[in-house]
Design a protein around this motif. Structure first.
Motif, short mmCIF file in Angstrom:
data_model
loop_
_atom_site.label_atom_id
_atom_site.label_comp_id
_atom_site.label_asym_id
_atom_site.label_seq_id
_atom_site.Cartn_x
_atom_site.Cartn_y
_atom_site.Cartn_z
N PRO A 141 0.77 -1.24 0.00
CA PRO A 141 0.00 0.00 0.00
C PRO A 141 0.81 1.29 0.00
O PRO A 141 0.23 2.36 0.17
CB PRO A 141 -0.80 -0.11 1.29
CG PRO A 141 0.13 -0.85 2.22
CD PRO A 141 0.82 -1.85 1.35
N ALA A 142 2.12 1.23 -0.14
CA ALA A 142 2.90 2.45 -0.32
C ALA A 142 2.42 3.15 -1.60
O ALA A 142 2.00 2.49 -2.55
CB ALA A 142 4.38 2.14 -0.41
N PRO A 143 2.48 4.46 -1.65
CA PRO A 143 1.98 5.18 -2.83
C PRO A 143 2.90 5.11 -4.03
O PRO A 143 2.51 5.52 -5.13
CB PRO A 143 1.86 6.62 -2.32
CG PRO A 143 2.91 6.73 -1.26
CD PRO A 143 2.92 5.38 -0.58
N GLU A 144 4.11 4.58 -3.87
CA GLU A 144 5.12 4.65 -4.92
C GLU A 144 4.67 4.05 -6.26
O GLU A 144 4.92 4.66 -7.31
CB GLU A 144 6.42 4.00 -4.46
CG GLU A 144 7.58 4.25 -5.42
CD GLU A 144 8.89 3.68 -4.91
OE1 GLU A 144 9.85 3.64 -5.69
OE2 GLU A 144 8.96 3.26 -3.74
N PRO A 145 3.99 2.88 -6.30
CA PRO A 145 3.56 2.36 -7.60
C PRO A 145 2.62 3.31 -8.34
O PRO A 145 2.72 3.47 -9.56
CB PRO A 145 2.86 1.05 -7.24
CG PRO A 145 3.49 0.63 -5.96
CD PRO A 145 3.72 1.91 -5.22
N VAL A 146 1.72 3.94 -7.60
CA VAL A 146 0.78 4.88 -8.23
C VAL A 146 1.52 6.14 -8.66
O VAL A 146 1.30 6.67 -9.76
CB VAL A 146 -0.37 5.23 -7.27
CG1 VAL A 146 -1.36 6.18 -7.93
CG2 VAL A 146 -1.09 3.96 -6.81
N GLN A 147 2.41 6.62 -7.83
CA GLN A 147 3.19 7.81 -8.18
C GLN A 147 4.06 7.57 -9.40
O GLN A 147 4.18 8.45 -10.27
CB GLN A 147 4.06 8.23 -6.98
CG GLN A 147 3.25 8.73 -5.80
CD GLN A 147 4.07 8.86 -4.53
OE1 GLN A 147 5.13 8.23 -4.39
NE2 GLN A 147 3.61 9.67 -3.59
N ARG A 148 4.63 6.38 -9.49
CA ARG A 148 5.45 6.05 -10.66
C ARG A 148 4.58 6.02 -11.92
O ARG A 148 5.00 6.48 -12.99
CB ARG A 148 6.13 4.69 -10.45
CG ARG A 148 6.94 4.21 -11.66
CD ARG A 148 8.01 5.20 -12.08
NE ARG A 148 8.76 4.74 -13.22
CZ ARG A 148 9.36 5.52 -14.10
NH1 ARG A 148 9.29 6.85 -13.95
NH2 ARG A 148 10.04 5.03 -15.11
N ALA A 149 3.37 5.49 -11.80
CA ALA A 149 2.45 5.48 -12.94
C ALA A 149 2.12 6.90 -13.40
O ALA A 149 2.06 7.17 -14.61
CB ALA A 149 1.17 4.73 -12.56
N LEU A 150 1.94 7.80 -12.45
CA LEU A 150 1.65 9.19 -12.82
C LEU A 150 2.85 9.83 -13.52
O LEU A 150 2.68 10.61 -14.47
CB LEU A 150 1.30 10.01 -11.56
CG LEU A 150 0.05 9.57 -10.78
CD1 LEU A 150 -0.20 10.51 -9.63
CD2 LEU A 150 -1.16 9.49 -11.69
N GLU A 151 4.05 9.49 -13.06
CA GLU A 151 5.25 10.00 -13.73
C GLU A 151 5.31 9.52 -15.18
O GLU A 151 5.64 10.28 -16.09
CB GLU A 151 6.51 9.54 -12.99
CG GLU A 151 6.70 10.16 -11.62
CD GLU A 151 7.86 9.54 -10.87
OE1 GLU A 151 8.52 8.63 -11.43
OE2 GLU A 151 8.11 9.94 -9.71
N LEU A 152 4.98 8.24 -15.39
CA LEU A 152 4.99 7.70 -16.74
C LEU A 152 3.95 8.37 -17.63
O LEU A 152 4.17 8.56 -18.83
CB LEU A 152 4.74 6.18 -16.70
CG LEU A 152 5.86 5.34 -16.07
CD1 LEU A 152 5.38 3.91 -15.86
CD2 LEU A 152 7.11 5.37 -16.95
N ALA A 153 2.81 8.73 -17.03
CA ALA A 153 1.75 9.39 -17.79
C ALA A 153 2.01 10.87 -17.96
O ALA A 153 1.46 11.50 -18.87
CB ALA A 153 0.41 9.18 -17.10
N GLY A 154 2.84 11.44 -17.07
CA GLY A 154 3.12 12.87 -17.14
C GLY A 154 1.97 13.73 -16.69
O GLY A 154 1.76 14.83 -17.21
#
Length: 235
Positions: A141-154
């Motif tokens: 449940p750390a936010p990192e996977p979601v944050q990384r996805a947002l980075e990829l989407a820009g």
């Protein structure tokens, strides 16, 4: 594209959760641990080592972790060529891509396991990018996977949504400041998903697709379409 739809994969787009439960149960049994399947089911969605720690506790023999994790992967891979997509999973992704969403997968799977999941979904033409276990230091449940996805989407968090099937998914999205939508096809009760932060709960991808325009997904699209790209969506 100025908005992102981030998806978990196991239990959300592909019907794998109970296969994971059985594989983990046997992996634990081979290592001499009797773990109740119900408890394993509630832990699915965590990364492998986090799941082991969650179920066996801090007092466990950590030297077994790699062996248990490897046994799970071997058992699960036995069925990797037969993984079934959940109803209308591919069509849901294609519909969102056609509406201008960047579709990003955020999953604890990687390598051959991830390849098998993508084959099952059969919608690579709609997927912009994937944030896998290899791309992050901490899993949900750390936010990192979601944050990384947002980075990829820009895109920023307020121009994105997350769709998942476990409480870990909802908690990760909430910590990342992203609107979360839950599906019950992973087997988690609706109340638990709502308590973990889900804005709405649907049965499966087909149910979400049928109600898409009136769902939080459709409402966010309407809000974003009324905002100038690059600005914060109105409340």
């Amino acid at each position: 594209m100025d908005r992102a739809a981030v998806f978990d994969v196991d239990g959300t787009l592909v019907d794998t959760n109970h296969l994971h439960v059985t594989s983990w149960w046997e992996a634990f049994r081979q290592a001499g641990h009797d773990v109740v399947m119900h408890d394993i089911h509630r832990a699915v969605g965590l990364s492998g080592h986090d799941l082991i720690a969650h179920l066996l506790g801090d007092g466990r023999d950590t030297s077994q972790d790699d062996t248990i994790n490897a046994a799970h992967k071997t058992l699960y891979a036995t069925y990797s060529d037969r993984l079934p997509a959940l109803p209308q999973a591919g069509r849901l992704l294609r519909t969102l891509a056609g509406q201008g969403w960047s579709v990003i997968l955020a999953t604890s799977a990687s390598g051959a396991e991830l390849d098998a999941l993508r084959r099952a979904i059969d919608a690579d033409d709609a997927i912009t990018a994937t944030a896998s276990a290899e791309d992050v230091g901490e899993g949900k449940p750390a936010p990192e996977p979601v944050q990384r996805a947002l980075e990829l989407a820009g895109v920023p968090a307020d121009r994105a949504l997350f769709v998942g099937d476990t409480v870990w998914d909802m908690e990760a999205a909430t910590r990342a400041g992203v609107l979360s939508v839950a599906l019950r096809c992973g087997g988690i009760p609706q109340r638990d998903l709502e308590d973990a932060g889900a804005a709405a709960v649907y049965q499966d991808p087909a149910d979400l697709l049928d109600q898409l325009d009136d769902s939080p997904v459709g409402l966010l699209k309407t809000r974003l379409d009324g905002a100038h790209p690059g600005t914060r969506a109105p409340s």
